[in-house]
Enzyme design. Sequence first.
Site, PDB file in Angstrom:
ATOM      1  N   LYS A   9      22.204   8.555 -28.118  1.00 36.96           N
ATOM      2  CA  LYS A   9      22.327   7.841 -29.399  1.00 36.96           C
ATOM      3  C   LYS A   9      21.219   8.251 -30.388  1.00 36.96           C
ATOM      4  CE  LYS A   9      24.753   3.883 -27.338  1.00 36.96           C
ATOM      5  NZ  LYS A   9      24.804   2.397 -27.176  1.00 36.96           N
ATOM      6  N   GLU A 126      37.756   8.595 -24.059  1.00 38.28           N
ATOM      7  CA  GLU A 126      36.548   8.979 -24.799  1.00 38.28           C
ATOM      8  C   GLU A 126      36.325  10.492 -24.776  1.00 38.28           C
ATOM      9  OE1 GLU A 126      34.179   4.732 -24.157  1.00 38.28           O
ATOM     10  OE2 GLU A 126      33.391   6.548 -23.207  1.00 38.28           O
TER      11      GLU A 126
HETATM   12  P1  ATP Z   1      27.711   1.664 -23.893  1.00 42.38           P
HETATM   13  O1  ATP Z   1      29.161   1.270 -24.130  1.00 42.38           O
HETATM   14  O2  ATP Z   1      26.979   2.071 -25.143  1.00 42.38           O
HETATM   15  O3  ATP Z   1      27.518   2.615 -22.746  1.00 42.38           O
HETATM   16  P2  ATP Z   1      27.450  -0.761 -22.464  1.00 42.38           P
HETATM   17  O4  ATP Z   1      28.790  -0.445 -21.895  1.00 42.38           O
HETATM   18  O5  ATP Z   1      26.319  -0.996 -21.532  1.00 42.38           O
HETATM   19  O6  ATP Z   1      26.947   0.384 -23.423  1.00 42.38           O
HETATM   20  P3  ATP Z   1      28.842  -2.498 -24.300  1.00 42.38           P
HETATM   21  O7  ATP Z   1      29.020  -3.926 -23.933  1.00 42.38           O
HETATM   22  O8  ATP Z   1      29.998  -1.554 -24.174  1.00 42.38           O
HETATM   23  O9  ATP Z   1      27.567  -1.949 -23.492  1.00 42.38           O
HETATM   24  O10 ATP Z   1      28.294  -2.463 -25.795  1.00 42.38           O
HETATM   25  C1  ATP Z   1      28.323  -1.261 -26.534  1.00 42.38           C
HETATM   26  C2  ATP Z   1      27.026  -1.109 -27.261  1.00 42.38           C
HETATM   27  O11 ATP Z   1      26.902  -2.127 -28.261  1.00 42.38           O
HETATM   28  C3  ATP Z   1      25.757  -1.280 -26.404  1.00 42.38           C
HETATM   29  O12 ATP Z   1      25.399  -0.092 -25.728  1.00 42.38           O
HETATM   30  C4  ATP Z   1      24.742  -1.661 -27.449  1.00 42.38           C
HETATM   31  O13 ATP Z   1      24.310  -0.503 -28.185  1.00 42.38           O
HETATM   32  C5  ATP Z   1      25.547  -2.542 -28.376  1.00 42.38           C
HETATM   33  N1  ATP Z   1      25.476  -3.961 -27.994  1.00 42.38           N
HETATM   34  C6  ATP Z   1      26.079  -4.550 -26.942  1.00 42.38           C
HETATM   35  N2  ATP Z   1      25.847  -5.857 -26.882  1.00 42.38           N
HETATM   36  C7  ATP Z   1      25.059  -6.135 -27.953  1.00 42.38           C
HETATM   37  C8  ATP Z   1      24.472  -7.339 -28.461  1.00 42.38           C
HETATM   38  N3  ATP Z   1      24.639  -8.521 -27.857  1.00 42.38           N
HETATM   39  N4  ATP Z   1      23.713  -7.231 -29.578  1.00 42.38           N
HETATM   40  C9  ATP Z   1      23.549  -6.047 -30.201  1.00 42.38           C
HETATM   41  N5  ATP Z   1      24.084  -4.869 -29.781  1.00 42.38           N
HETATM   42  C10 ATP Z   1      24.826  -4.922 -28.671  1.00 42.38           C
END
Ligand code: ATP
Length: 137
Positions: A9, A126
């Site tokens: 990122k 993706e």
């Molecule tokens: P990624 O999809 O990026 O690998 P992840 O699967 O661990 O991460 P997701 O729940 O898919 O997390 O969320 C996607 C992205 O959105 C996170 O990686 C983070 O950058 C952001 N994000 C997730 N939850 C929050 C939150 N509560 N507040 C702010 N940003 C968030």
Amino acid sequence: VERTLSIIKPNAVAKNAIGAILSRFEQAGLRIVAARMLHLSREQATAFYAVHRERPFFAELVEFMTSGPVTVQVLEGEGAIALHREVMGATDPAKAAPGTIRADFADSLTENAVHGSDSAETAAAEIAFFFPEGVCE
Ligand code: ATP
Ligand code: MG
């Protein structure tokens, strides 16, 4: 063999950590089989994170993901999806295990350094999103 989609990122690219992060993938036994660098448009970021569009953090996430260049890579290996997520660490860097990428390179919950696919279905979608021409064997 399994494949997963990985993104370094904008915050991690900005801190000059591309090589360090790619090394962690390779050291974990994941093989880089495709890679590109790009600055996501608002349209691309919105489409990529469409599953999160109703979440309160969506606008902030799109703003961040379009704030600078990212690298996108396809990683291959036995159990690549789960292994990649293990090497990344928990989404919230405050909860990420020591030695994980997010523990070492994340700046906040949003600016958490890396993305990884979370299932075989999302990995396929993706990978096709960023490599529509396909990935070499
Ligand atoms: P990624 O999809 O990026 O690998 P992840 O699967 O661990 O991460 P997701 O729940 O898919 O997390 O969320 C996607 C992205 O959105 C996170 O990686 C983070 O950058 C952001 N994000 C997730 N939850 C929050 C939150 N509560 N507040 C702010 N940003 C968030
Ligand atoms: Mg996710």
